[in-house]
Design a protein around this motif. Structure first.
Motif, short mmCIF file in Angstrom:
data_model
loop_
_atom_site.label_atom_id
_atom_site.label_comp_id
_atom_site.label_asym_id
_atom_site.label_seq_id
_atom_site.Cartn_x
_atom_site.Cartn_y
_atom_site.Cartn_z
N MET A 1 0.84 -1.19 0.00
CA MET A 1 0.00 0.00 0.00
C MET A 1 0.88 1.24 0.00
O MET A 1 1.97 1.25 0.58
CB MET A 1 -0.92 0.00 1.22
N LYS A 2 0.42 2.30 -0.66
CA LYS A 2 1.13 3.58 -0.69
C LYS A 2 0.39 4.58 0.19
O LYS A 2 -0.83 4.55 0.28
CB LYS A 2 1.21 4.12 -2.12
N ILE A 3 1.16 5.48 0.78
CA ILE A 3 0.58 6.56 1.58
C ILE A 3 0.93 7.88 0.89
O ILE A 3 2.10 8.15 0.60
CB ILE A 3 1.13 6.58 3.02
N PHE A 4 -0.08 8.69 0.61
CA PHE A 4 0.11 10.04 0.07
C PHE A 4 -0.31 11.04 1.13
O PHE A 4 -1.32 10.85 1.81
CB PHE A 4 -0.76 10.29 -1.17
N LYS A 5 0.45 12.14 1.24
CA LYS A 5 0.04 13.22 2.13
C LYS A 5 0.04 14.54 1.38
O LYS A 5 1.03 14.89 0.71
CB LYS A 5 0.98 13.30 3.34
N PHE A 6 -1.08 15.25 1.44
CA PHE A 6 -1.21 16.57 0.84
C PHE A 6 -1.44 17.60 1.95
O PHE A 6 -2.32 17.42 2.79
CB PHE A 6 -2.38 16.61 -0.15
N GLY A 7 -0.66 18.66 1.93
CA GLY A 7 -0.78 19.71 2.94
C GLY A 7 -1.81 20.75 2.58
O GLY A 7 -2.43 20.71 1.51
N GLY A 8 -1.97 21.72 3.47
CA GLY A 8 -2.99 22.75 3.29
C GLY A 8 -2.83 23.58 2.03
O GLY A 8 -3.81 23.99 1.41
N ALA A 9 -1.56 23.84 1.63
CA ALA A 9 -1.32 24.66 0.44
C ALA A 9 -1.85 23.99 -0.82
O ALA A 9 -2.23 24.67 -1.78
CB ALA A 9 0.17 24.94 0.29
N SER A 10 -1.92 22.67 -0.82
CA SER A 10 -2.36 21.95 -2.02
C SER A 10 -3.87 21.99 -2.19
O SER A 10 -4.38 21.73 -3.29
CB SER A 10 -1.88 20.49 -1.97
N VAL A 11 -4.61 22.28 -1.12
CA VAL A 11 -6.08 22.30 -1.18
C VAL A 11 -6.61 23.63 -0.63
O VAL A 11 -7.66 23.67 0.00
CB VAL A 11 -6.69 21.10 -0.40
N LYS A 12 -5.91 24.73 -0.91
CA LYS A 12 -6.29 26.02 -0.34
C LYS A 12 -7.51 26.63 -1.03
O LYS A 12 -8.11 27.56 -0.51
CB LYS A 12 -5.11 26.99 -0.40
N ASP A 13 -7.84 26.12 -2.23
CA ASP A 13 -8.99 26.63 -2.96
C ASP A 13 -9.50 25.55 -3.91
O ASP A 13 -8.96 24.43 -3.95
CB ASP A 13 -8.62 27.90 -3.74
N ALA A 14 -10.56 25.86 -4.66
CA ALA A 14 -11.16 24.87 -5.56
C ALA A 14 -10.16 24.39 -6.61
O ALA A 14 -10.10 23.20 -6.94
CB ALA A 14 -12.40 25.46 -6.23
N ALA A 15 -9.35 25.32 -7.13
CA ALA A 15 -8.35 24.94 -8.13
C ALA A 15 -7.35 23.94 -7.56
O ALA A 15 -6.91 23.01 -8.25
CB ALA A 15 -7.63 26.19 -8.64
#
Length: 416
Positions: A1-15
């Motif tokens: 299994m792989k683990i991905f982590k996305f921080g707040g900057a990656s989901v700061k808006d709809a784009a």
């Protein structure tokens, strides 16, 4: 299994959310667990909610409404309507926050902080999970608090590895695609806890350890780990590979690489950590793992700004030895001073500190009763790993060096 982590900057808006979907489709997401932080600066905004609550509730409603409006704007942009069922799911979460603040009787700031601030992650992952399903990326949403069990040391909880391992082994199907929250856990009473600094990266490492994952990938807005902060140094280079040990050394000196507590569970099972760009997902990025210390082998620069250098000497020219040093460190600890560098001789002691909590004047008054004190505020601390003469010349050019300390591979300079 792989683990991905996305921080707040990656989901700061709809784009950002839409780009995350693009990344998943490009690199694949089978047998993957996705750890996501709160959106943008939501954690800061939720901290403001907690502060307003303890300041006699002045501005509390406005602070909460600011967070609600921010997320509702993202929802409208993603779903092109305010009638979608996801609005109801998000409203329930914010109602829980307001309900908690209405009935809470605890005066414990850290406890209240954890019960409130953690909703940033719950909201972000709820939005993302619904949107992913909407665009055909089928996923299962997990409440991380049911899996990561901790002590009740709020804001810096310790992992109960035995309970966490059992929960994850029983509850996670390695063949599925999951989305869950970073930063959070729960104690034996099922109150929410948070994992402290770099908590979301640590969450990814915990799941990786318990699932014997193939790898962990942290997606950032930079190409990978660089040998210097490009905001302060020109021509920063991408590091292709770093050993676990080297990454821990760099983090110890203040590099914004990866926190040691994230690396330790990965190192125990030799699970590679990749740092890649969500802007260029097919770029090579950086691999942190076993093997080569550093590739390419170049000097690595770390700078800490707005430090304080204090030089202490005894009033009667007596030696500064164990009892003096012990008392000094107790005072530094009591005043929440983060020590960045120390140097001592027979009759003097120099320390470079971070006055993060603004208690320097209080500390100086105590020190001056026992020592002769010379204090330099607003200095910078440069650390160079794998230094060479050219690296030192570049740093020293045009600067006054107040203190220098060298080891085999590392040099530190305090400069004005």
């Amino acid at each position: 299994m792989k683990i991905f982590k996305f921080g707040g900057a990656s989901v700061k808006d709809a784009a950002g959310v839409q780009n995350l979907v693009k990344v998943l489709k490009e690199v694949g997401h089978d047998n993957t667990l996705l750890v996501v932080s709160a959106m943008g600066k939501t954690t800061n905004a939720m901290e403001k909610v907690v502060d307003c609550y303890f300041d006699g509730k002045n501005g509390l409603d406005a602070a909460i409404q600011e967070v609600i409006t921010y997320h509702n704007d993202i929802l409208v942009d993603l779903f092109n309507t305010d009638k979608h069922p996801v609005f109801g799911k998000v409203k329930v979460l914010f109602d829980e926050v307001q309900g908690f603040l209405a009935w809470n009787k605890s005066p414990n700031y850290n406890f209240v902080y954890d019960q409130v601030v953690g909703y940033g992650e719950l909201v972000s992952t709820t939005i993302l999970s619904v949107y992913l399903n909407e665009v055909g990326v089928k996923n299962s949403w997990l409440d991380v608090r049911e899996f990561i069990k901790t002590s009740n040391n709020y804001r810096d909880a310790l992992i109960d590895w035995e309970k966490t391992q059992a929960r994850i082994s029983e509850g996670v199907d390695k063949s599925k695609f999951y989305i869950t929250q970073g930063f959070l856990g729960s104690d034996d009473n099922n109150f929410t806890t948070t994992l402290g600094r770099e908590g979301s990266d640590y969450t990814a490492a915990i799941f990786a350890y318990c699932l014997n994952a193939k790898s962990v990938t942290i997606w950032k807005d930079v190409p990978g780990v660089l040998n210097a902060d490009p905001r302060y140094f020109e021509d920063a280079l991408l590091l292709n590979q770093i050993s676990y040990r080297e990454a821990i050394e760099l983090a110890f000196y203040g590099a914004s690489v990866i926190h040691p507590k994230t690396l330790q569970p990965l190192q125990r099972k030799e699970i590679p950590l990749l740092v890649k760009s969500f802007i260029d997902p097919n770029g090579n990025g950086t691999i942190v793992g076993k093997g080569t210390t550093l590739e390419p082998h170049v000097p690595c620069y770390i700078m800490k700004k707005d430090q304080v250098l204090m030089r202490l000497s005894s009033l009667d020219f007596s030696f500064i030895v164990e009892d003096n040093i012990s008392a000094l460190f107790k005072m530094l600890h009591d005043h929440k001073m983060k020590v960045s560098m120390i140097q001592n001789s027979a009759i003097s002691f120099s320390v470079c500190i971070d006055n993060k909590f603004g208690r320097l004047e209080e500390l100086l008054n105590l020190l001056k009763a026992r020592f002769k004190v010379v204090c330099h505020e607003g200095v910078s601390l440069y650390t160079v790993r794998h230094f060479n003469s050219d690296a030192l010349k570049t740093l020293q050019n045009g600067k006054e060096v107040l203190l220098e300390q060298r080891a085999n591979e590392t040099v530190q300079l305090v400069v004005k």
